[in-house]
Design a protein around this motif. Structure first.
Motif, mmCIF file in Angstrom:
data_model
loop_
_atom_site.group_PDB
_atom_site.id
_atom_site.type_symbol
_atom_site.label_atom_id
_atom_site.label_comp_id
_atom_site.label_asym_id
_atom_site.label_seq_id
_atom_site.Cartn_x
_atom_site.Cartn_y
_atom_site.Cartn_z
ATOM 1 N N CYS A 163 10.680 -1.236 -7.951
ATOM 2 C CA CYS A 163 9.637 -0.932 -6.980
ATOM 3 C C CYS A 163 10.220 -0.186 -5.789
ATOM 4 O O CYS A 163 11.345 -0.457 -5.378
ATOM 5 C CB CYS A 163 8.978 -2.208 -6.462
ATOM 6 S SG CYS A 163 8.059 -3.113 -7.702
ATOM 7 N N TYR B 108 9.561 0.066 -1.939
ATOM 8 C CA TYR B 108 8.853 -0.736 -0.950
ATOM 9 C C TYR B 108 8.613 0.040 0.331
ATOM 10 O O TYR B 108 9.403 0.900 0.690
ATOM 11 C CB TYR B 108 9.664 -2.001 -0.615
ATOM 12 C CG TYR B 108 9.733 -2.975 -1.750
ATOM 13 C CD1 TYR B 108 8.741 -3.914 -1.930
ATOM 14 C CD2 TYR B 108 10.786 -2.946 -2.643
ATOM 15 C CE1 TYR B 108 8.809 -4.818 -2.983
ATOM 16 C CE2 TYR B 108 10.858 -3.839 -3.698
ATOM 17 C CZ TYR B 108 9.868 -4.770 -3.860
ATOM 18 O OH TYR B 108 9.919 -5.657 -4.894
ATOM 19 N N SER C 235 -0.903 0.154 1.900
ATOM 20 C CA SER C 235 -0.025 0.625 0.839
ATOM 21 C C SER C 235 0.800 1.806 1.349
ATOM 22 O O SER C 235 0.617 2.272 2.465
ATOM 23 C CB SER C 235 -0.871 1.060 -0.364
ATOM 24 O OG SER C 235 -1.696 2.143 0.000
ATOM 25 N N GLN D 27 1.766 5.695 1.661
ATOM 26 C CA GLN D 27 0.865 6.836 1.800
ATOM 27 C C GLN D 27 1.516 8.087 1.223
ATOM 28 O O GLN D 27 2.682 8.359 1.493
ATOM 29 C CB GLN D 27 0.531 7.087 3.275
ATOM 30 C CG GLN D 27 -0.155 5.938 3.969
ATOM 31 C CD GLN D 27 -1.568 5.738 3.495
ATOM 32 O OE1 GLN D 27 -2.363 6.664 3.417
ATOM 33 N NE2 GLN D 27 -1.906 4.504 3.150
ATOM 34 N N PRO E 261 -3.571 6.674 -0.368
ATOM 35 C CA PRO E 261 -2.870 5.418 -0.646
ATOM 36 C C PRO E 261 -2.243 5.434 -2.037
ATOM 37 O O PRO E 261 -2.872 5.858 -3.002
ATOM 38 C CB PRO E 261 -3.962 4.357 -0.564
ATOM 39 C CG PRO E 261 -5.054 4.983 0.214
ATOM 40 C CD PRO E 261 -4.988 6.454 -0.070
ATOM 41 N N GLY F 220 0.300 2.955 -4.597
ATOM 42 C CA GLY F 220 0.913 1.650 -4.770
ATOM 43 C C GLY F 220 -0.036 0.520 -4.436
ATOM 44 O O GLY F 220 -1.250 0.676 -4.440
ATOM 45 N N GLU F 221 0.560 -0.617 -4.124
ATOM 46 C CA GLU F 221 -0.200 -1.832 -3.891
ATOM 47 C C GLU F 221 0.317 -2.543 -2.648
ATOM 48 O O GLU F 221 1.358 -2.189 -2.115
ATOM 49 C CB GLU F 221 -0.047 -2.766 -5.095
ATOM 50 C CG GLU F 221 -0.426 -2.130 -6.420
ATOM 51 C CD GLU F 221 -0.038 -3.012 -7.592
ATOM 52 O OE1 GLU F 221 -0.372 -4.213 -7.570
ATOM 53 O OE2 GLU F 221 0.602 -2.504 -8.519
ATOM 54 N N TYR F 222 -0.405 -3.551 -2.233
ATOM 55 C CA TYR F 222 0.041 -4.421 -1.153
ATOM 56 C C TYR F 222 -0.186 -5.857 -1.608
ATOM 57 O O TYR F 222 -1.234 -6.179 -2.178
ATOM 58 C CB TYR F 222 -0.737 -4.179 0.150
ATOM 59 C CG TYR F 222 -0.294 -5.143 1.216
ATOM 60 C CD1 TYR F 222 0.807 -4.858 2.004
ATOM 61 C CD2 TYR F 222 -0.934 -6.365 1.385
ATOM 62 C CE1 TYR F 222 1.259 -5.753 2.949
ATOM 63 C CE2 TYR F 222 -0.489 -7.273 2.329
ATOM 64 C CZ TYR F 222 0.606 -6.961 3.105
ATOM 65 O OH TYR F 222 1.053 -7.855 4.030
ATOM 66 N N PRO G 267 3.964 -3.592 1.190
ATOM 67 C CA PRO G 267 3.539 -2.431 0.400
ATOM 68 C C PRO G 267 4.635 -2.017 -0.584
ATOM 69 O O PRO G 267 5.813 -2.030 -0.246
ATOM 70 C CB PRO G 267 3.300 -1.348 1.449
ATOM 71 C CG PRO G 267 4.086 -1.756 2.630
ATOM 72 C CD PRO G 267 4.216 -3.240 2.583
ATOM 73 N N TYR G 268 4.233 -1.663 -1.796
ATOM 74 C CA TYR G 268 5.200 -1.252 -2.804
ATOM 75 C C TYR G 268 4.529 -0.385 -3.858
ATOM 76 O O TYR G 268 3.308 -0.404 -4.014
ATOM 77 C CB TYR G 268 5.857 -2.465 -3.468
ATOM 78 C CG TYR G 268 4.905 -3.321 -4.261
ATOM 79 C CD1 TYR G 268 4.728 -3.121 -5.621
ATOM 80 C CD2 TYR G 268 4.160 -4.319 -3.636
ATOM 81 C CE1 TYR G 268 3.844 -3.898 -6.341
ATOM 82 C CE2 TYR G 268 3.276 -5.102 -4.355
ATOM 83 C CZ TYR G 268 3.122 -4.883 -5.711
ATOM 84 O OH TYR G 268 2.235 -5.650 -6.419
ATOM 85 N N ALA G 269 5.326 0.387 -4.571
ATOM 86 C CA ALA G 269 4.858 1.155 -5.728
ATOM 87 C C ALA G 269 5.852 0.919 -6.854
ATOM 88 O O ALA G 269 7.062 1.009 -6.651
ATOM 89 C CB ALA G 269 4.770 2.643 -5.397
ATOM 90 N N CYS H 84 1.111 5.372 -10.074
ATOM 91 C CA CYS H 84 0.092 5.404 -9.004
ATOM 92 C C CYS H 84 -1.045 4.469 -9.319
ATOM 93 O O CYS H 84 -1.373 4.210 -10.401
ATOM 94 C CB CYS H 84 -0.462 6.802 -8.835
ATOM 95 S SG CYS H 84 0.773 7.935 -8.217
#
Length: 84
Positions: A24, A26, A34, A36, A57, A59-61, A67-69, A84
């Motif tokens: 991930c 972060y 998330s 940007q 946006p 990724g996720e939170y 926040p991470y992808a 994404c």
């Protein structure tokens, strides 16, 4: 993905096909949004616009994760490919 599961951390690079690692990317702790995305090369304006929630946006939170992808990192290609 669990941090202690080695089998979850293995992946194939979609560019060269060699073994890569899953993980991930972060964002900053304390940011409730998330990551940007703002198209174009790195710049002051891009950083400012994305930081003010002007980017898309990505990724996720999650609570306690921030926040991470999710993505794959290939050290051979020197690339990180994000989901994404």
């Amino acid at each position: 993905m669990t941090a202690d599961s080695a089998s979850d951390a293995r992946a194939a690079c979609p560019i060269c096909g060699k073994e890569a690692e899953a993980g991930c990317l972060y964002g900053r702790d304390g940011s409730w949004a998330s990551l940007q995305w703002y198209a174009g090369p790195p710049s002051f304006v891009g950083n400012l616009v994305a930081g003010l929630r002007g980017g898309e946006p990505v990724g996720e939170y999650a609570v306690f994760k921030g926040p991470y992808a999710r993505g794959i990192r290939c050290s051979r290609c020197a690339r990180i490919i994000l989901e994404c």
